[in-house]
Design a protein around this motif. Structure first.
Motif, PDB file in Angstrom:
ATOM      1  N   LEU A   1       0.814  -1.209   0.000  1.00 53.52           N
ATOM      2  CA  LEU A   1       0.000   0.000   0.000  1.00 53.52           C
ATOM      3  C   LEU A   1       0.853   1.266   0.000  1.00 53.52           C
ATOM      4  N   VAL A   2       1.990   1.236   0.701  1.00 61.34           N
ATOM      5  CA  VAL A   2       2.814   2.452   0.716  1.00 61.34           C
ATOM      6  C   VAL A   2       3.762   2.537  -0.471  1.00 61.34           C
ATOM      7  N   ALA A   3       3.935   1.430  -1.199  1.00 62.21           N
ATOM      8  CA  ALA A   3       4.923   1.407  -2.286  1.00 62.21           C
ATOM      9  C   ALA A   3       4.702   2.502  -3.339  1.00 62.21           C
ATOM     10  N   PRO A   4       3.479   2.720  -3.820  1.00 59.62           N
ATOM     11  CA  PRO A   4       3.306   3.777  -4.822  1.00 59.62           C
ATOM     12  C   PRO A   4       3.748   5.149  -4.306  1.00 59.62           C
ATOM     13  N   LEU A   5       3.487   5.386  -3.028  1.00 58.49           N
ATOM     14  CA  LEU A   5       3.902   6.648  -2.416  1.00 58.49           C
ATOM     15  C   LEU A   5       5.420   6.800  -2.489  1.00 58.49           C
ATOM     16  N   LEU A   6       6.101   5.697  -2.179  1.00 57.82           N
ATOM     17  CA  LEU A   6       7.561   5.741  -2.231  1.00 57.82           C
ATOM     18  C   LEU A   6       8.056   5.771  -3.662  1.00 57.82           C
ATOM     19  N   GLY A   7       7.205   5.255  -4.567  1.00 62.57           N
ATOM     20  CA  GLY A   7       7.532   5.368  -5.985  1.00 62.57           C
ATOM     21  C   GLY A   7       7.664   6.829  -6.386  1.00 62.57           C
ATOM     22  N   VAL A   8       6.840   7.680  -5.816  1.00 62.67           N
ATOM     23  CA  VAL A   8       6.912   9.115  -6.096  1.00 62.67           C
ATOM     24  C   VAL A   8       8.262   9.670  -5.646  1.00 62.67           C
ATOM     25  N   LEU A   9       8.707   9.229  -4.473  1.00 61.24           N
ATOM     26  CA  LEU A   9      10.004   9.683  -3.953  1.00 61.24           C
ATOM     27  C   LEU A   9      11.141   9.309  -4.887  1.00 61.24           C
ATOM     28  N   LEU A  10      11.024   8.176  -5.539  1.00 62.81           N
ATOM     29  CA  LEU A  10      12.073   7.729  -6.456  1.00 62.81           C
ATOM     30  C   LEU A  10      11.748   8.127  -7.893  1.00 62.81           C
ATOM     31  N   SER A  11      10.818   9.040  -8.051  1.00 63.96           N
ATOM     32  CA  SER A  11      10.324   9.495  -9.349  1.00 63.96           C
ATOM     33  C   SER A  11      10.108   8.358 -10.346  1.00 63.96           C
ATOM     34  N   LEU A  12       9.344   7.388  -9.880  1.00 64.12           N
ATOM     35  CA  LEU A  12       8.918   6.297 -10.765  1.00 64.12           C
ATOM     36  C   LEU A  12       7.910   6.855 -11.759  1.00 64.12           C
ATOM     37  N   PRO A  13       8.113   6.585 -13.060  1.00 68.05           N
ATOM     38  CA  PRO A  13       7.159   7.083 -14.049  1.00 68.05           C
ATOM     39  C   PRO A  13       5.733   6.606 -13.752  1.00 68.05           C
ATOM     40  N   THR A  14       4.760   7.430 -14.068  1.00 65.08           N
ATOM     41  CA  THR A  14       3.373   7.137 -13.671  1.00 65.08           C
ATOM     42  C   THR A  14       2.860   5.814 -14.227  1.00 65.08           C
ATOM     43  N   ASP A  15       3.371   5.412 -15.384  1.00 60.55           N
ATOM     44  CA  ASP A  15       2.918   4.137 -15.958  1.00 60.55           C
ATOM     45  C   ASP A  15       3.242   2.957 -15.044  1.00 60.55           C
ATOM     46  N   GLY A  16       4.215   3.164 -14.179  1.00 61.34           N
ATOM     47  CA  GLY A  16       4.678   2.045 -13.359  1.00 61.34           C
ATOM     48  C   GLY A  16       3.862   1.797 -12.101  1.00 61.34           C
TER      49      GLY A  16
END
Lengths: 265, 242
Positions: free
Chosen positions: B131-146
């Protein structure tokens, strides 16, 4: 499940049982019969193998020699014939090697009769409370007892029954207090409350008196007697001398030593 | 006569089925209760996940282009390590307070008891991580498609990790210092999950269809869900029976 007519038939029979830890023989040549209505105290010095014997009975230790039979049928799935019965009654430790080969033959002969189901039958008639009682500190007595009682039985116990059992062991008013706020003796009582909630025939208890006060011990002994009168049997270890008149004592120190010349130390 | 016999049979099978489910649910409820009363155990993996991810931009580079390339793999590796961190205690307390003995001596199948325990383990570690992974994806600037694939792959992946890891935890429960051994046993089994999990996210970021890798993860999960409890139950018996 408890047999109402106290006909004193044999429930648990040990035949030439020997246990060892690592390479050291703890005891050997143990022949003993526990009948319905018996209360048996296993005594012996520390480290003599009391707990090991209990674990062999309940099946958590399979590395023992000889045979442990429940209602005449070996818990290994072997069926024992009369010859071994006779020799096991007299203390003929020297013949043990012959007996063992006999027993092995029987294994092949009666492989289809003695099945793993017998172990299941035994387990369903067993109530074991070990050194470690299975009581979680973060749960309340009510939660602990309800889980432990329902884990074993086939009938689900209601909350009222659970509360009654807790009241029996003097935990009335403590039902909702987490275990870490209770004393060691009170935690022990949670486990012992299971004795009021069961249909088991054989009770196997490892040091049930630990941390209990004299009042609680008296009550526990009365409970043992009542269970025995109903045709069940109780096997327990303790270093105290209980005040039970019908008590039978199985002293393991009688079976220590060179019965079979196993090890020269 | 025969009808009453059949009826009693039906009744017997029904009562055993009810008690089976009631065992499953009572273990489930109990484990959830314990988990929520010992919240530090629950928060630990998430905190680890959070800390490592926030340190990555500081340690590597705050540049979005660099981070976004590393993000799928990083997130997956850290999630996997966070899972591993939580495994050691899975059966430890039950072993130490004797609950495990009682479970093994229960007339109910150990399979379902173990299944309930592992499910709760996932609910309290894998699911929060997911559940928190997408939030941390933002911190690592994961592209939105991911984001969606990350979420889906972690959902399936962490569940598989819980089941597979529990086998290792069950094998090492009787050892006093089983932590290192646990990692050694489990790591090779985690590698396939990591490979397929991380590539699901990477494919999505690169714009390639990621359905196939997700399907493989689903396959892993299905296998682990059905078979791992057998192995766990066997390993627990072995650990307790000496």
């Amino acid at each position: 499940m408890v047999n109402k007519s106290p006909s004193h038939h044999s429930l648990l029979t040990f035949k030439q049982v020997a246990c060892h830890r690592d390479d050291r023989v703890l005891f050997s040549g143990l022949n003993y019969t526990i009948n319905s209505g018996d209360i048996v105290q296993i005594t012996g010095a520390n480290g003599i193998g009391k707990t090991t014997l209990l674990r062999a009975i309940i099946g958590l230790l399979q590395d023992y020699e000889g045979d442990i039979c429940w209602r005449g049928q070996s818990l290994d799935g072997r069926v024992i014939d009369k010859d071994i019965d006779k020799s096991a009654n007299g203390n003929t430790a020297n013949e043990s090697t012959d007996n063992e080969s006999n027993a092995n033959e029987n294994t092949d002969k009666n492989a289809n009769k003695g099945t793993g189901n017998h172990r299941y039958d035994f387990t369903s008639e067993l109530l074991f409370i070990g050194h470690l009682a299975g009581v979680k500190q973060s749960l309340t007595p009510r939660e602990n007892l309800q889980f432990l009682a329902n884990l074993h039985g086939t009938t689900a116990y209601s909350l009222d029954q659970v509360d009654d059992a807790l009241a029996q062991v003097g935990l009335y008013g403590y039902e909702d207090m987490p275990g870490h706020q209770l004393s060691a003796g009170q935690n022990r009582r949670i486990a012992l409350a299971r004795l009021y909630l069961n249909q088991a025939t054989i009770w196997v208890l490892d040091e049930p008196y630990t941390a209990l006060d004299t009042q609680a011990i008296k009550k526990l002994e009365a409970l043992f007697v009542r269970h025995a009168e109903q045709g069940g049997c109780v096997v327990f270890t303790s270093h105290q001398a209980p005040a039970i008149q019908t008590l039978r004592i199985l002293s393991l120190s009688d079976y220590v030593g060179d019965h079979k010349g196993n090890l020269d130390e | 006569m025969s009808s009453s016999q059949a009826e009693s049979q039906v009744n017997a099978s029904r009562s055993s089925a009810t008690s089976l489910y009631s065992t499953l649910f009572s273990v489930f409820r109990r484990e959830l209760r314990i988990a929520f009363r010992q919240q530090s155990d629950m928060i630990n993996p998430i905190l680890f996940f959070l800390m490592v991810v926030t340190m990555m931009p500081l340690g590597i580079s705050p540049q979005a282009s660099v981070l976004s390339e590393l993000a799928p793999g990083l997130l997956w590796v850290i999630a996997l390590l966070a899972c591993l961190l939580s495994l050691d205690g899975l059966f430890r307390s039950d072993y130490e307070d004797g609950t495990l003995e009682q479970c093994i001596l229960s007339t109910q199948p150990l399979y379902f008891i173990v299944l309930a325990k592992v499910m709760v383990h996932w609910l309290t570690t894998g699911l929060p991580l997911t559940l928190v992974a997408p939030l941390l994806g933002v911190l690592l600037s994961l592209p939105t498609d991911g984001f969606v694939p990350l979420w889906l792959s972690l959902m399936l992946g962490t569940a598989t990790l819980s089941f597979v890891g529990a086998i290792g935890a069950a094998l090492t429960v009787s050892l006093r210092k089983g932590g290192l051994l646990l990692s050694l046993i489990i790591m090779p089994l985690y590698v396939p999950v990591l490979i397929f999990g991380a590539s699901t996210v990477r494919y999505a970021v690169e714009g390639v269809a990621y359905g196939s890798t997700l399907a493989v993860l689903g396959g892993f999960f299905a296998l682990a869900f059905v078979l791992a409890p057998l192995a766990i139950a066997g390993a627990l018996r072995m650990s307790v029976e000496e």
